[in-house]
Write a protein that holds these residues in place. Sequence first.
Motif, PDB file in Angstrom:
ATOM      1  N   ILE A 307       0.847  -1.209   0.000  1.00 34.44           N
ATOM      2  CA  ILE A 307       0.000   0.000   0.000  1.00 34.44           C
ATOM      3  C   ILE A 307       0.879   1.255   0.000  1.00 34.44           C
ATOM      4  O   ILE A 307       0.679   2.175  -0.776  1.00 34.44           O
ATOM      5  CB  ILE A 307      -0.960   0.002   1.220  1.00 34.44           C
ATOM      6  CG1 ILE A 307      -2.060  -1.041   1.017  1.00 34.44           C
ATOM      7  CG2 ILE A 307      -1.588   1.380   1.432  1.00 34.44           C
ATOM      8  CD1 ILE A 307      -2.974  -1.245   2.206  1.00 34.44           C
ATOM      9  N   ASN A 308       1.898   1.261   0.859  1.00 32.08           N
ATOM     10  CA  ASN A 308       2.788   2.426   0.926  1.00 32.08           C
ATOM     11  C   ASN A 308       3.469   2.687  -0.405  1.00 32.08           C
ATOM     12  O   ASN A 308       3.572   3.830  -0.849  1.00 32.08           O
ATOM     13  CB  ASN A 308       3.850   2.216   2.002  1.00 32.08           C
ATOM     14  CG  ASN A 308       3.377   2.713   3.350  1.00 32.08           C
ATOM     15  OD1 ASN A 308       2.850   3.815   3.444  1.00 32.08           O
ATOM     16  ND2 ASN A 308       3.556   1.907   4.378  1.00 32.08           N
ATOM     17  N   LEU A 309       3.932   1.614  -1.047  1.00 35.61           N
ATOM     18  CA  LEU A 309       4.660   1.796  -2.309  1.00 35.61           C
ATOM     19  C   LEU A 309       3.723   2.244  -3.432  1.00 35.61           C
ATOM     20  O   LEU A 309       4.069   3.124  -4.217  1.00 35.61           O
ATOM     21  CB  LEU A 309       5.383   0.496  -2.697  1.00 35.61           C
ATOM     22  CG  LEU A 309       6.484   0.053  -1.728  1.00 35.61           C
ATOM     23  CD1 LEU A 309       7.107  -1.253  -2.184  1.00 35.61           C
ATOM     24  CD2 LEU A 309       7.566   1.128  -1.606  1.00 35.61           C
ATOM     25  N   LYS A 311       0.864   3.806  -3.057  1.00 37.80           N
ATOM     26  CA  LYS A 311       0.425   5.178  -2.765  1.00 37.80           C
ATOM     27  C   LYS A 311       1.476   6.190  -3.211  1.00 37.80           C
ATOM     28  O   LYS A 311       1.163   7.196  -3.845  1.00 37.80           O
ATOM     29  CB  LYS A 311       0.166   5.338  -1.261  1.00 37.80           C
ATOM     30  CG  LYS A 311      -1.304   5.174  -0.916  1.00 37.80           C
ATOM     31  CD  LYS A 311      -1.534   5.315   0.559  1.00 37.80           C
ATOM     32  CE  LYS A 311      -1.504   6.744   1.022  1.00 37.80           C
ATOM     33  NZ  LYS A 311      -1.693   6.885   2.462  1.00 37.80           N
ATOM     34  N   ASN A 312       2.724   5.892  -2.922  1.00 36.28           N
ATOM     35  CA  ASN A 312       3.804   6.798  -3.357  1.00 36.28           C
ATOM     36  C   ASN A 312       3.823   6.914  -4.874  1.00 36.28           C
ATOM     37  O   ASN A 312       4.018   8.007  -5.415  1.00 36.28           O
ATOM     38  CB  ASN A 312       5.162   6.273  -2.888  1.00 36.28           C
ATOM     39  CG  ASN A 312       5.446   6.658  -1.449  1.00 36.28           C
ATOM     40  OD1 ASN A 312       4.756   7.493  -0.882  1.00 36.28           O
ATOM     41  ND2 ASN A 312       6.451   6.043  -0.871  1.00 36.28           N
ATOM     42  N   ALA A 313       3.622   5.759  -5.553  1.00 39.40           N
ATOM     43  CA  ALA A 313       3.659   5.768  -7.019  1.00 39.40           C
ATOM     44  C   ALA A 313       2.517   6.622  -7.564  1.00 39.40           C
ATOM     45  O   ALA A 313       2.712   7.420  -8.483  1.00 39.40           O
ATOM     46  CB  ALA A 313       3.573   4.348  -7.551  1.00 39.40           C
ATOM     47  N   ILE A 314       1.332   6.496  -6.961  1.00 42.38           N
ATOM     48  CA  ILE A 314       0.174   7.293  -7.414  1.00 42.38           C
ATOM     49  C   ILE A 314       0.435   8.779  -7.146  1.00 42.38           C
ATOM     50  O   ILE A 314       0.206   9.630  -7.996  1.00 42.38           O
ATOM     51  CB  ILE A 314      -1.132   6.834  -6.713  1.00 42.38           C
ATOM     52  CG1 ILE A 314      -1.515   5.426  -7.180  1.00 42.38           C
ATOM     53  CG2 ILE A 314      -2.273   7.799  -6.977  1.00 42.38           C
ATOM     54  CD1 ILE A 314      -2.671   4.809  -6.431  1.00 42.38           C
ATOM     55  N   GLU A 315       0.961   9.055  -5.958  1.00 38.06           N
ATOM     56  CA  GLU A 315       1.206  10.464  -5.601  1.00 38.06           C
ATOM     57  C   GLU A 315       2.267  11.111  -6.495  1.00 38.06           C
ATOM     58  O   GLU A 315       2.257  12.318  -6.704  1.00 38.06           O
ATOM     59  CB  GLU A 315       1.618  10.558  -4.121  1.00 38.06           C
ATOM     60  CG  GLU A 315       0.415  10.419  -3.188  1.00 38.06           C
ATOM     61  CD  GLU A 315       0.775   9.955  -1.769  1.00 38.06           C
ATOM     62  OE1 GLU A 315      -0.142   9.650  -1.012  1.00 38.06           O
ATOM     63  OE2 GLU A 315       1.980   9.874  -1.452  1.00 38.06           O
ATOM     64  N   ALA A 316       3.178  10.282  -7.009  1.00 36.11           N
ATOM     65  CA  ALA A 316       4.231  10.838  -7.884  1.00 36.11           C
ATOM     66  C   ALA A 316       3.745  10.975  -9.330  1.00 36.11           C
ATOM     67  O   ALA A 316       4.355  11.685 -10.119  1.00 36.11           O
ATOM     68  CB  ALA A 316       5.458   9.933  -7.844  1.00 36.11           C
ATOM     69  N   LEU A 360       9.249  14.817   0.682  1.00 30.96           N
ATOM     70  CA  LEU A 360       9.310  16.013  -0.159  1.00 30.96           C
ATOM     71  C   LEU A 360       7.897  16.506  -0.476  1.00 30.96           C
ATOM     72  O   LEU A 360       7.712  17.379  -1.293  1.00 30.96           O
ATOM     73  CB  LEU A 360      10.057  15.700  -1.463  1.00 30.96           C
ATOM     74  CG  LEU A 360      11.513  15.248  -1.288  1.00 30.96           C
ATOM     75  CD1 LEU A 360      12.149  14.922  -2.620  1.00 30.96           C
ATOM     76  CD2 LEU A 360      12.328  16.334  -0.595  1.00 30.96           C
ATOM     77  N   LYS A 361       6.914  15.900   0.213  1.00 33.39           N
ATOM     78  CA  LYS A 361       5.532  16.316  -0.043  1.00 33.39           C
ATOM     79  C   LYS A 361       5.090  17.276   1.046  1.00 33.39           C
ATOM     80  O   LYS A 361       5.484  17.118   2.208  1.00 33.39           O
ATOM     81  CB  LYS A 361       4.614  15.086  -0.021  1.00 33.39           C
ATOM     82  CG  LYS A 361       4.962  14.104  -1.108  1.00 33.39           C
ATOM     83  CD  LYS A 361       4.244  12.801  -0.886  1.00 33.39           C
ATOM     84  CE  LYS A 361       4.863  11.730  -1.747  1.00 33.39           C
ATOM     85  NZ  LYS A 361       4.478  10.391  -1.344  1.00 33.39           N
ATOM     86  N   SER A 362       4.191  18.221   0.666  1.00 35.19           N
ATOM     87  CA  SER A 362       3.773  19.208   1.659  1.00 35.19           C
ATOM     88  C   SER A 362       2.997  18.543   2.800  1.00 35.19           C
ATOM     89  O   SER A 362       3.093  18.956   3.946  1.00 35.19           O
ATOM     90  CB  SER A 362       2.939  20.292   0.996  1.00 35.19           C
ATOM     91  OG  SER A 362       1.878  19.694   0.291  1.00 35.19           O
TER      92      SER A 362
HETATM   93 MG    MG Z   1       4.312   7.644   1.267  1.00 35.03          MG
END
Ligand code: MG
Length: 404
Positions: A307-309, A311-316, A360-362
């Motif tokens: 999930i963490n990985l 989520k990071n991919a979607i957010e990027a 690096l995300k707000s």
């Molecule tokens: Mg994350």
Amino acid sequence: MKQFYNLITQKFYYLFTSIIIFLMIMGLFVANPQYHHFGAGMILHICLVAVLSICLLLYPKHETHLFRIVIILICAAYFYTLFFLYSETWSTFIFLCFIPAISILFFDSKLFYFSLVLNSILIFLLFGFFSLNKQTSFYTYIKMDLLGNLMNFIASQVMLFFIFYLASARIKKQQMYYEQIQQTERLKTTGQLAAAVAHEIRNPLTVVKGFLQLFEKDASLSEGFKKNFSLMIDEINTAEHVISQFLTIAKPDKDKRMETVDVAVVLQSVTDLLKSYGLLHDNHIELKVVEDCLIAVNVIELKQLVINLIKNAIEASKVGDTVHVKTEKVKNEVEIQITDDGNGMSEEVIKSLGTPFYSLKSKGTGLGLMICYNIVEKYNGTIQFISSIDKGTTVVVRFPYHHI
Ligand code: MG
Ligand code: ADP
């Protein structure tokens, strides 16, 4: 050069360089056949000694790839000049064979292959020239057995290649080991910190939140005033979220049962869960799985990792992009790959991943990857980030295959 300095200190570098410069100067003036008829050859020799010495002395202050190329080119020019100026001195041929060895000192693989190729081309040209001009009286020691000398040259380059290959493989392994130790140390400290701090903070927060919820329902207070309470509750929820992420690291292992898990099944359920999260920005998740990807882990932790990985991919990712999730069995391991075409990361950022609060995300917590590293390490897996800026990232997680 960083590795170079780890092996030999700066002092040793200057001592070593001084000896080299001393020997070069000795070569200029001691029993030099050119010395008595001081001509263009001698001037060229002096200039090259001077330039090479200056470059070697300046190098620690300018450790750039370009400067290393310059040093190698000057060294090559210097050794070839010696070879042509002193045709009676057969040992100058040895220097020619050893030109790529200089880049071994810099531990720069591109430079090594560059000098190896350059030197081989020059030697083949030289030998081609000799085989066409057999009648001249110079370099008889080479011409008498041209093929034998050529074979020796090739053998010397193969030997250098092996020395370089083995040394650099060893250094890379040591570096990886060192980074792993650093990561483990970081996790250990954070784990201890998490256990101590999280419990202390969670209780007072729960009390404050309870009161705020009560006030929020109080009919005697105005609606405008109550808005502030819901804002406060939101902030407390965020704080609780951070704390619970921390607690997952600190929780004792006995709570987490290990079982045989089919990664394909877990990925299916996680991607179903995250599809709606991705759709917020019109991102899609494409899943490609093969069966028989069995590993021994705790299923909740595996889900947490993935999930963490994802989520990071979607957010990027950019709006409308697709995140690719894949799992397959590779030799004796099960590999999970999560690829996005998002903003990517620099080498520096990749090195800092897993550090607590590095984000690096707000609105990021910077705890997600720390948890991932922790889980991967716990089950003897590995995690690797392959990324290039503005092109995207692939995270590769590998766990040992579990035979049943
Ligand atoms: Mg994350
Ligand atoms: P958070 O997501 O809360 O910021 P993480 O530990 O999950 O914390 O990630 C740390 C940082 O690593 C992120 O802020 C982001 O800058 C970077 N990162 C992680 N995954 C990716 C990715 N797939 N593409 C680009 N950057 C990423």
